[in-house]
Each structure stands twice: as C-alpha cells, then as structure tokens.
Scaffold this motif. Sequence first.
Motif, PDB file in Angstrom:
ATOM      1  N   ASP A 118      45.604  33.957  -4.173  1.00 14.73           N
ATOM      2  CA  ASP A 118      45.052  32.936  -5.063  1.00 14.73           C
ATOM      3  C   ASP A 118      43.644  33.312  -5.495  1.00 14.73           C
ATOM      4  N   ALA A 119      43.217  32.699  -6.581  1.00 15.76           N
ATOM      5  CA  ALA A 119      41.888  32.974  -7.108  1.00 15.76           C
ATOM      6  C   ALA A 119      41.367  31.742  -7.825  1.00 15.76           C
ATOM      7  N   SER A 120      40.058  31.706  -8.026  1.00 11.78           N
ATOM      8  CA  SER A 120      39.427  30.626  -8.783  1.00 11.78           C
ATOM      9  C   SER A 120      38.349  31.209  -9.671  1.00 11.78           C
ATOM     10  N   LEU A 121      38.051  30.507 -10.755  1.00 15.28           N
ATOM     11  CA  LEU A 121      37.105  31.004 -11.759  1.00 15.28           C
ATOM     12  C   LEU A 121      36.453  29.831 -12.459  1.00 15.28           C
ATOM     13  N   THR A 122      35.146  29.915 -12.673  1.00 21.30           N
ATOM     14  CA  THR A 122      34.445  28.891 -13.440  1.00 21.30           C
ATOM     15  C   THR A 122      33.220  29.503 -14.103  1.00 21.30           C
ATOM     16  N   THR A 123      32.636  28.748 -15.035  1.00 16.43           N
ATOM     17  CA  THR A 123      31.414  29.150 -15.733  1.00 16.43           C
ATOM     18  C   THR A 123      30.364  28.067 -15.528  1.00 16.43           C
ATOM     19  N   LEU A 124      29.141  28.493 -15.282  1.00 16.63           N
ATOM     20  CA  LEU A 124      28.062  27.565 -14.958  1.00 16.63           C
ATOM     21  C   LEU A 124      26.910  27.693 -15.956  1.00 16.63           C
ATOM     22  N   ARG A 125      26.522  26.549 -16.506  1.00 14.67           N
ATOM     23  CA  ARG A 125      25.331  26.452 -17.354  1.00 14.67           C
ATOM     24  C   ARG A 125      24.571  25.179 -16.944  1.00 14.67           C
ATOM     25  N   PRO A 126      24.118  25.079 -15.687  1.00 16.56           N
ATOM     26  CA  PRO A 126      23.536  23.835 -15.183  1.00 16.56           C
ATOM     27  C   PRO A 126      22.153  23.518 -15.726  1.00 16.56           C
ATOM     28  N   PHE A 127      21.559  24.439 -16.442  1.00 17.02           N
ATOM     29  CA  PHE A 127      20.247  24.215 -17.048  1.00 17.02           C
ATOM     30  C   PHE A 127      20.368  23.515 -18.397  1.00 17.02           C
ATOM     31  N   GLU A 128      21.594  23.186 -18.805  1.00 15.56           N
ATOM     32  CA  GLU A 128      21.843  22.481 -20.055  1.00 15.56           C
ATOM     33  C   GLU A 128      22.574  21.173 -19.771  1.00 15.56           C
ATOM     34  N   ALA A 129      22.565  20.283 -20.730  1.00 12.05           N
ATOM     35  CA  ALA A 129      23.305  19.024 -20.629  1.00 12.05           C
ATOM     36  C   ALA A 129      24.652  19.154 -21.316  1.00 12.05           C
TER      37      ALA A 129
ATOM     38  N   GLY B 187      30.690  32.977 -28.455  1.00 15.27           N
ATOM     39  CA  GLY B 187      30.716  31.552 -28.745  1.00 15.27           C
ATOM     40  C   GLY B 187      31.969  31.116 -29.486  1.00 15.27           C
ATOM     41  N   PHE B 188      33.118  31.207 -28.845  1.00 16.93           N
ATOM     42  CA  PHE B 188      34.358  30.736 -29.463  1.00 16.93           C
ATOM     43  C   PHE B 188      35.178  30.000 -28.414  1.00 16.93           C
ATOM     44  N   GLY B 189      36.033  29.103 -28.856  1.00 15.81           N
ATOM     45  CA  GLY B 189      36.941  28.402 -27.970  1.00 15.81           C
ATOM     46  C   GLY B 189      36.235  27.491 -26.981  1.00 15.81           C
ATOM     47  N   GLU B 190      36.995  27.006 -26.007  1.00 18.73           N
ATOM     48  CA  GLU B 190      36.471  26.125 -24.960  1.00 18.73           C
ATOM     49  C   GLU B 190      36.379  26.898 -23.654  1.00 18.73           C
ATOM     50  N   GLY B 191      35.172  27.025 -23.147  1.00 16.75           N
ATOM     51  CA  GLY B 191      34.970  27.769 -21.916  1.00 16.75           C
ATOM     52  C   GLY B 191      35.222  26.937 -20.677  1.00 16.75           C
ATOM     53  N   LEU B 192      34.801  27.450 -19.535  1.00 16.35           N
ATOM     54  CA  LEU B 192      35.093  26.839 -18.248  1.00 16.35           C
ATOM     55  C   LEU B 192      33.895  26.110 -17.641  1.00 16.35           C
ATOM     56  N   VAL B 193      32.938  25.705 -18.441  1.00 23.25           N
ATOM     57  CA  VAL B 193      31.845  24.888 -17.918  1.00 23.25           C
ATOM     58  C   VAL B 193      32.411  23.529 -17.514  1.00 23.25           C
ATOM     59  N   GLY B 194      32.197  23.142 -16.261  1.00 17.94           N
ATOM     60  CA  GLY B 194      32.749  21.885 -15.768  1.00 17.94           C
ATOM     61  C   GLY B 194      34.234  21.924 -15.485  1.00 17.94           C
ATOM     62  N   ARG B 195      34.819  23.113 -15.503  1.00 13.31           N
ATOM     63  CA  ARG B 195      36.252  23.253 -15.217  1.00 13.31           C
ATOM     64  C   ARG B 195      36.453  24.422 -14.257  1.00 13.31           C
ATOM     65  N   LEU B 196      37.315  24.226 -13.289  1.00 17.93           N
ATOM     66  CA  LEU B 196      37.637  25.266 -12.320  1.00 17.93           C
ATOM     67  C   LEU B 196      39.077  25.706 -12.550  1.00 17.93           C
ATOM     68  N   LEU B 197      39.255  26.966 -12.902  1.00 14.33           N
ATOM     69  CA  LEU B 197      40.588  27.524 -13.099  1.00 14.33           C
ATOM     70  C   LEU B 197      41.104  28.049 -11.771  1.00 14.33           C
ATOM     71  N   LEU B 198      42.302  27.598 -11.383  1.00 13.18           N
ATOM     72  CA  LEU B 198      42.938  28.017 -10.138  1.00 13.18           C
ATOM     73  C   LEU B 198      44.171  28.849 -10.451  1.00 13.18           C
ATOM     74  N   ILE B 199      44.298  29.972  -9.785  1.00 11.07           N
ATOM     75  CA  ILE B 199      45.431  30.873  -9.976  1.00 11.07           C
ATOM     76  C   ILE B 199      46.195  30.971  -8.671  1.00 11.07           C
TER      77      ILE B 199
ATOM     78  N   ALA C 224      32.191  17.589 -12.079  1.00 13.21           N
ATOM     79  CA  ALA C 224      31.024  17.065 -12.783  1.00 13.21           C
ATOM     80  C   ALA C 224      29.761  17.239 -11.949  1.00 13.21           C
ATOM     81  N   TRP C 225      28.654  16.969 -12.590  1.00  8.59           N
ATOM     82  CA  TRP C 225      27.346  17.016 -11.948  1.00  8.59           C
ATOM     83  C   TRP C 225      27.286  16.009 -10.800  1.00  8.59           C
ATOM     84  N   ASP C 226      26.787  16.464  -9.672  1.00  4.19           N
ATOM     85  CA  ASP C 226      26.599  15.608  -8.507  1.00  4.19           C
ATOM     86  C   ASP C 226      25.115  15.276  -8.398  1.00  4.19           C
ATOM     87  N   PRO C 227      24.718  14.018  -8.553  1.00  3.63           N
ATOM     88  CA  PRO C 227      23.299  13.673  -8.495  1.00  3.63           C
ATOM     89  C   PRO C 227      22.652  13.956  -7.153  1.00  3.63           C
TER      90      PRO C 227
END
Length: 260
Positions: A157-168, A221-233, A246-249
Amino acid sequence: MSLSPEEIERYARHLVLREIGGPGQQKLKAARVLVVGAGGLGAPLLQYLAAAGVGTIGIVDNDAVSLSNLQRQVIHETYGVGRLKVESAREAIARLNPHVRVEQHAMRLTEDNARALIARYDLVADGSDNFATRYLVSDACFYEKKPLVTAAVGGFDASLTTLRPFEAGPDGAPNPTYRCLFPEPPPPGTVPSCEEAGILGALTGVAGSMMALEVIREIVGFGEGLVGRLLLIDTLAMRFETLRYAWDPENPLSGTISPR
C-alpha cells in the motif's frame, strides 16, 4: 525561458496538450525541484521529472546503491552497486535528458541544514523512508513556504498528498499541514522497516510516478491537485481511494493555540 528546437521536438507531446503547451513547458524548464531520497519512490520520480524537462533537480541522499535496492530502485543499475545514489542518479538523468541540471547533495537532512537547503528550491518532493525525515521536511517546507509533495509506501500500500499550508483554501481557512494529517510519528519500533516487512517493487513505481505527476501539476498549474486530499493505493485489492482532511487548529505549526 525559451525552448531550443531540440527541446521542442523532445517535449512535443506536452506542447500539444492545451493544459501544458509552450508556457507550461517553459515553467517546467525554469523550475527548481528538490527530491528527498533516490530510492524506491525517488527513482521513478526523478526519471519522470527529468523526462518532463524540469530544469534543475536537486537530489538529497547519503546512501550507496546496494544489490537489494535494484528490485525497485530502477534509476540505478547493477554496475553501480557501491556507488553513491546521488551520483548514480545523476548519470542516469544525464543519459535520459541532457537539458536537465542535477545538483547533488550527498548528505542527511538535519534540523541544522534542512531549511537552508529547501529555501534554494521552488518545490520539494519527499520520497524518504523514515518518519523523522518526513516530519523534518514537512516542517521545513512550512517555514520556508515551499509546496511539498510527499508519499509513503508499505508492503502493498501507499499514500500520497500535496501540502501548501502557508496558503489559505477556498473557504478562507488555512490549508492543512502534515501534522494536521499525522499529528505525531508512531512510537519507535511499531512500524516495521522495509527490510523487515518487504515491499512490492512495482508499487514504488506507481507511487513515485504519481508523485511526479503532482509535481508537474504544481509547477504548471492544471487540474485538481491533492492539497487537503490523501490518495490511498491498495495493490492487494487494486483499489485507489481519496480521503479529504482539513486544517487542525491544534496543530503545532499553524494552529491557533500554538506559536507559529
């Protein structure tokens, strides 16, 4: 950044894609991407970034090629056993695409050097094989405001995500950090290593290639990326799933109750 006639022919299949085209290919050529790890995930990731025409690729890895690596680390070859992985990978990239510049970093990332190195690049892709490095890289990318594509693999199994936490995000809330998804690493010894548990070689090829796709998407900059989404294989069931997070306060990096 203009393309030479040879590059125009090389990247012809990108250039006819409306979502990439000439402007997108020029963005790839101008990009500086740091790849953490030249192992199972890093091998296909590096190959596809180089083939896509990413102009400068930095490689961080202090390990040498061993015979047991070759079942999955397809950027290396048998004759390269014993050589530094950064050197082996650099030579493979040069054979694949001479237009790509490779910057070798035969070192281990630490709290003392991670931020300074990451600051030199536009984007980071982490294919490391241990929790300490993943948390170190994600924290450094947060502080240096660099996008991060990160993946991990188990036996099947594998997992993949993209992080841009310095943006809203679109809702105005901060994008999540890695620590919003995984607040703390598991206790030492609770997750078996690759040597102990084994790993399906082709799985790293799938996950590493998808990392490359995410990096290219982030640059162009095309399509919908994996910010806020975790892809599981899951290769046992041959199933792909995507979970939203989502963001955890209460996270220690960008949370409302902890210092930034």
